[in-house]
Enzyme design. Sequence first.
Site, PDB file in Angstrom:
ATOM      1  N   GLY A 173       0.815  -1.209   0.000  1.00 39.97           N
ATOM      2  CA  GLY A 173       0.000   0.000   0.000  1.00 39.97           C
ATOM      3  C   GLY A 173       0.848   1.258   0.000  1.00 39.97           C
ATOM      4  O   GLY A 173       2.063   1.229  -0.194  1.00 39.97           O
ATOM      5  N   ASP A 174       0.179   2.378   0.233  1.00 39.72           N
ATOM      6  CA  ASP A 174       0.865   3.671   0.239  1.00 39.72           C
ATOM      7  C   ASP A 174       1.960   3.721   1.301  1.00 39.72           C
ATOM      8  O   ASP A 174       3.010   4.333   1.087  1.00 39.72           O
ATOM      9  CB  ASP A 174      -0.137   4.799   0.484  1.00 39.72           C
ATOM     10  CG  ASP A 174      -1.088   4.990  -0.689  1.00 39.72           C
ATOM     11  OD1 ASP A 174      -0.604   5.060  -1.828  1.00 39.72           O
ATOM     12  OD2 ASP A 174      -2.311   5.069  -0.465  1.00 39.72           O
ATOM     13  N   GLY A 175       1.725   3.082   2.437  1.00 38.68           N
ATOM     14  CA  GLY A 175       2.731   3.067   3.497  1.00 38.68           C
ATOM     15  C   GLY A 175       3.976   2.300   3.091  1.00 38.68           C
ATOM     16  O   GLY A 175       5.100   2.719   3.389  1.00 38.68           O
ATOM     17  N   THR A 176       3.787   1.182   2.407  1.00 33.12           N
ATOM     18  CA  THR A 176       4.935   0.414   1.908  1.00 33.12           C
ATOM     19  C   THR A 176       5.730   1.238   0.910  1.00 33.12           C
ATOM     20  O   THR A 176       6.970   1.272   0.944  1.00 33.12           O
ATOM     21  CB  THR A 176       4.455  -0.888   1.243  1.00 33.12           C
ATOM     22  OG1 THR A 176       3.631  -1.621   2.149  1.00 33.12           O
ATOM     23  CG2 THR A 176       5.631  -1.762   0.824  1.00 33.12           C
ATOM     24  N   THR A 198      -4.777  -0.705   1.044  1.00 34.26           N
ATOM     25  CA  THR A 198      -6.157  -0.353   1.392  1.00 34.26           C
ATOM     26  C   THR A 198      -6.599   0.892   0.651  1.00 34.26           C
ATOM     27  O   THR A 198      -7.639   0.908   0.000  1.00 34.26           O
ATOM     28  CB  THR A 198      -6.276  -0.132   2.914  1.00 34.26           C
ATOM     29  OG1 THR A 198      -5.917  -1.331   3.592  1.00 34.26           O
ATOM     30  CG2 THR A 198      -7.711   0.230   3.292  1.00 34.26           C
ATOM     31  N   ASP A 251       5.078  19.138 -10.677  1.00 30.88           N
ATOM     32  CA  ASP A 251       5.030  20.560 -11.016  1.00 30.88           C
ATOM     33  C   ASP A 251       5.910  21.423 -10.121  1.00 30.88           C
ATOM     34  O   ASP A 251       5.886  22.656 -10.217  1.00 30.88           O
ATOM     35  CB  ASP A 251       3.587  21.078 -10.989  1.00 30.88           C
ATOM     36  CG  ASP A 251       2.952  21.020  -9.604  1.00 30.88           C
ATOM     37  OD1 ASP A 251       3.585  20.457  -8.685  1.00 30.88           O
ATOM     38  OD2 ASP A 251       1.819  21.512  -9.445  1.00 30.88           O
ATOM     39  N   GLU A 288       1.034   6.834   6.852  1.00 28.17           N
ATOM     40  CA  GLU A 288       1.899   6.376   7.929  1.00 28.17           C
ATOM     41  C   GLU A 288       1.982   7.470   8.998  1.00 28.17           C
ATOM     42  O   GLU A 288       2.121   8.649   8.664  1.00 28.17           O
ATOM     43  CB  GLU A 288       3.301   6.059   7.412  1.00 28.17           C
ATOM     44  CG  GLU A 288       3.352   4.897   6.441  1.00 28.17           C
ATOM     45  CD  GLU A 288       3.060   3.577   7.130  1.00 28.17           C
ATOM     46  OE1 GLU A 288       3.921   3.091   7.886  1.00 28.17           O
ATOM     47  OE2 GLU A 288       1.955   3.041   6.903  1.00 28.17           O
TER      48      GLU A 288
END
Length: 292
Positions: A65-68, A90, A213, A270
């Site tokens: 996920g984003d935390g990993t 998630t 950007d 996180e």
Amino acid sequence: MFYIIFNPHAGRGRAARLEPRLRAALQHADLPFELARTGGPGDAWRLAQAAAARGGYTAIVAAGGDGTMNEVANGMRDAGLPLGLIPLGTGNDLVKMFGLRANQPEQAVARLRQATPRTIDIGVANGRAFLNGLGCGFDAQIAVETLRPTRLRGFAVYLVALLRALRHYRAPWMRVCVDDRELVAGRLLFASVGNGRCQGGGFWLTPQAQIDDGRLDVCTCAHMRIDEILRHVPRVLRGTHDRLRQVRMTHAQRVAIESDTPVAVHLDGEILGTALRSVRIEIQPRALLVLA
């Protein structure tokens, strides 16, 4: 050789069930790979750091996920290697910027094979990098609540966490400065900084953000009553909350947030801390190569 850092606990354990499909997709694509499984918090960071130091890899790939992805990016900072993304988490917010579908390892592996590296910006908060977004206050408290055990999956986890956070969250006095000028000071529900557009699995807090950007998008929201928060949630889901009188939005290269009481802060979901009073954030333009 692709070094795959695989978090079997991502997506509340769904990633573990997808591991056979991931391995089969890698083998079918004829991609040489080495796969390392994480066992707990911090493992992805350490594995990425060690792999970057060893060298010899085409890319380091975060499968989770984003935390990993956050941990892997922090571990391989300044290595000059591209980061590959296999979203199995998630929220899977970062990959919305690249058109990747969550929990579809075959699509992600095909992208690894075909993509050319592109450079993206990263944010840095109190020395730690983030790829997608930072939240201070209520949205970070939601991230804290998502850590509680539940059988729910996907976006439902965040909706339930929002309702839990509403029960006891008290909006603190915060001062937010952007590029050395004061943006807002007062009781704030949250202050969010986005490199990407979406956080919390479907909340489009900074819907105009671009990941390359050279600037961060800032969204602050003044204190609201519970009934107002609930009434305006659909606006955040559509990314039209910027029309609310309580909301301020702008761009910046540097952001400073101060609070009179300890507050929670998250980076890419996180938890940076649950009782911080000050956060210093800056953009590092085109600091990371990504296979996307």
